[in-house]
Structure formats: C-alpha cells, structure tokens
Write a protein that holds these residues in place. Structure first.
Motif, PDB file in Angstrom:
ATOM      1  N   ASP A 205       0.844  -1.206   0.000  1.00 12.04           N
ATOM      2  CA  ASP A 205       0.000   0.000   0.000  1.00 12.04           C
ATOM      3  C   ASP A 205       0.872   1.247   0.000  1.00 12.04           C
ATOM      4  O   ASP A 205       1.640   1.483   0.926  1.00 12.04           O
ATOM      5  CB  ASP A 205      -0.919   0.005   1.222  1.00 12.04           C
ATOM      6  N   ASP A 207      -0.884   4.113  -0.973  1.00 12.19           N
ATOM      7  CA  ASP A 207      -1.955   5.106  -1.025  1.00 12.19           C
ATOM      8  C   ASP A 207      -2.201   5.706   0.354  1.00 12.19           C
ATOM      9  O   ASP A 207      -2.079   6.909   0.552  1.00 12.19           O
ATOM     10  CB  ASP A 207      -3.226   4.457  -1.575  1.00 12.19           C
ATOM     11  N   PRO A 209      -1.082   3.856   3.743  1.00 13.68           N
ATOM     12  CA  PRO A 209      -0.662   2.699   4.547  1.00 13.68           C
ATOM     13  C   PRO A 209      -0.942   2.823   6.035  1.00 13.68           C
ATOM     14  O   PRO A 209      -1.028   1.814   6.734  1.00 13.68           O
ATOM     15  CB  PRO A 209       0.850   2.606   4.265  1.00 13.68           C
TER      16      PRO A 209
END
Length: 343
Positions: A205, A207, A209
């Motif tokens: 991730d 975006d 996290p």
C-alpha cells in the motif's frame, strides 16, 4: 455532416483541459499530499480553480504522463523521476522570473544533481521511508532494525509500499549496499533477499498505509514518515524506527509536464506554495519536512521537535537520498514484477 463535425469538436473541447489563461489548473499529486485548505485558499485568493487528481506511485504518474502526453499542468515526481523525465524531455523549464518566492528555499535542497539550477523542478517536501511498529502488539524490542522484518513471527504482519525503489532499499541496506545500487549482481542479491521476505507481507500500500496500521491489519509497516506521523498522532503505540543499517531519504518536487496548457496558472500556484505561511501549513498538516527555510520559523514547536517529521542529525547521517538510476531502473522494475507475481 456539419452536425457531426460540431459534435466531434464539442467532445474534443470537453475532453481537453482548459487553455492558458483559463483560470484553471490541473494538479496531479500523490494521495493525501496537500491540505484542502491550501487549495481552497489559493482559489479564494486568485480565482484559479484547481482540479486535483492523485496517484500512489512514481511509476503510475510517469506512465500516465508518458502515454497521455497532456492533461496536467503540475506533477510531483520524486528526485529520481525528475531526472528520468528531464532526460526524456517530458518536462518544461520553469520561468524563474515568475517565482519571486524561490529565495525562501534552503540552499541544501536546491541545485541538486538530478536538476542543476532547478531548471525543471522546485522542491516541495522531503522526508524518509522507514519502519513504523505497533509496539502495543509487538512490544518495543521486536523490530529495531531491517533484519527484524525477516523474522518468522512477522509472517502476515508486514506492510510494504507498492514501490520497487523503497522495497529494494530495505534489502540493499541490509546487504550493505547503496540504495542507489546499479550493479546487476548486487541487485540480484537484493532480489533474492526480498524473495525471502515476501511471505511476511500482508499488504502492499502506497496510497494510505497508515490505515492498515491503525486498524490492526498489520503490526509493522515500511512507510513514509508523514503516514507514520499521522498514525502516531492517533495511536502513540505506533513508533517510527530509523534502523542502524540505514534508510531511504527522498525529496518530491513540483514540475510542469511538457503537455501542460495552463502555464501561467502553474507558475502562480508554484509561487504560492513557496510562501512561508503556506509551506508551514503543508508541513504541519501532512507531517513531512519542508525545504522552505523561511517556513521553519512558522511551524509549531511540537512539529519541529518531532523526530518523525524532522529527524535528528545523527539519524539523517544514516539516511541516503534516492538518485536517478538510469538504465538500471528497468532491472528494478523487472525484479519487482517477479516478486509480486511469483508469490
């Protein structure tokens, strides 16, 4: 036929960003990387409407700019991608005469090797990528260095950024190499080391996290310091570790892509972001470090003294800034695809 041509022209007009002088700006930026109030205040002051789109990796931004060729007036690549995009003639030179606030930038963040004299880029924010640990679930001794991420008890508890450079930085530093390594033999070593780590990874991730850390989905994450800062604000058990092996430092810059239409508006926005009061708001809310020397005086003491946002000199000395890798970038990307598809 006239109706058909008119309809086609209308479709093209609606699909194309406004021309220069339109009073609009198309900004393509990392997710959660600029406060809403900064954009709203800019529009209120100038009348220029900002259309904001986001991405979660340099690779995604680069691919879109390279393939689409137009559609955005400002982008925010990291330093290595500034070098790449400059070399591929994807950026427009800046007009310094329109950037009266350029002098507010600290000397150590300008005139970098990836863009001498800042011909194509302005530093926006800098920071680190390191290890955030939920000490409430793992304790304070479980993860204090990079090697600890490979422990069997980390199976399914680890988050990595969806970013080959950041992932490879872990293995390269663990092996004693530079995170800007280009030697194919050393990169193969790093790939094999990361292959051992993949079973530990629960989430990729880049975006947001912090959400996986805050929800308890993972107990440890390799994240950007701004994400760790916000997570720590919400849950003090989430601590940010600067490992002894070293870690990644980076700088993101503002650039005008070659296909930009609203050049005047882009320079107006750049000069606005260089204002000390604006830069101070961005750093304080996002939890990243500002390259704006004048802004530091306006940032609250609790932010300036927070080592997650502004690490101590001793920690910074173990960090290494990412540079442009040239042709080696392709090898990083090839290994990254293998790592994510072979497991």
């Amino acid at each position: 036929m006239k109706k058909t041509l008119l309809a086609i022209a209308l479709v093209i007009l609606l699909a194309t960003p406004a021309l220069a002088g339109s009073g609009e700006l198309f900004l393509y930026i990392w997710s959660e990387y600029i406060p809403d109030e900064v954009v709203e205040n800019f529009t209120r002051e100038t009348g220029i409407k900002v259309h904001l789109s986001t991405y979660d990796s340099n690779e995604a931004m680069y691919a879109k700019i390279k393939l689409a060729g137009k559609g955005y007036d400002l982008i925010v690549p990291s330093s290595d991608y500034v070098g790449l995009m400059k070399n591929e003639n994807l950026l427009l030179p800046l007009d310094k005469a329109k950037l009266s606030n350029f002098a507010n930038l600290a000397p150590q963040f300008i005139n970098q090797p990836f863009d001498p004299e800042n011909t194509y880029s302005l530093p926006y924010m800098w920071g680190s990528t390191s290890i955030a640990v939920n000490t409430g679930t793992l304790g304070t001794t479980a993860v204090n260095n990079i090697a600890d991420l490979w422990k069997p008890e980390m199976d399914g508890r680890l988050l990595l950024p969806n970013d080959p450079r950041e992932a490879f930085s872990l293995a390269l530093k663990l092996l004693g190499y530079s995170l800007n390594e280009t030697d194919p033999a050393h990169l193969e070593e790093a790939y094999l080391k990361l292959k051992e780590l993949m079973p530990r990874v629960r989430v990729f991730d880049s975006d947001s996290p912090k959400q996986a850390l805050l929800s308890g989905e993972v107990s440890v994450g390799v994240v950007w310091n701004g994400e760790a800062y916000i997570a720590n604000e919400e849950n003090p058990d989430i601590q940010y570790v600067y490992p002894p092996e070293g870690f990644s430092l980076w700088m993101d810059s503002l650039c005008i892509p070659k296909g930009a239409h609203n050049i005047e508006e882009a320079h107006t926005f750049l000069n606005y972001l260089l204002r000390p009061d604006v830069a101070a708001i961005i750093s304080s809310e996002m939890g990243y470090s500002t390259p704006n020397a004048k802004a530091l005086e306006l940032i609250p003491e609790d932010v300036r003294a927070n080592p997650i946002v502004y690490p101590a000199d001793a920690d910074i000395q173990r960090g290494e800034f990412q540079n442009y890798l040239g042709d080696a970038t392709k090898l990083y990307d090839e290994y990254w695809v293998k790592l994510k598809t072979d497991n």
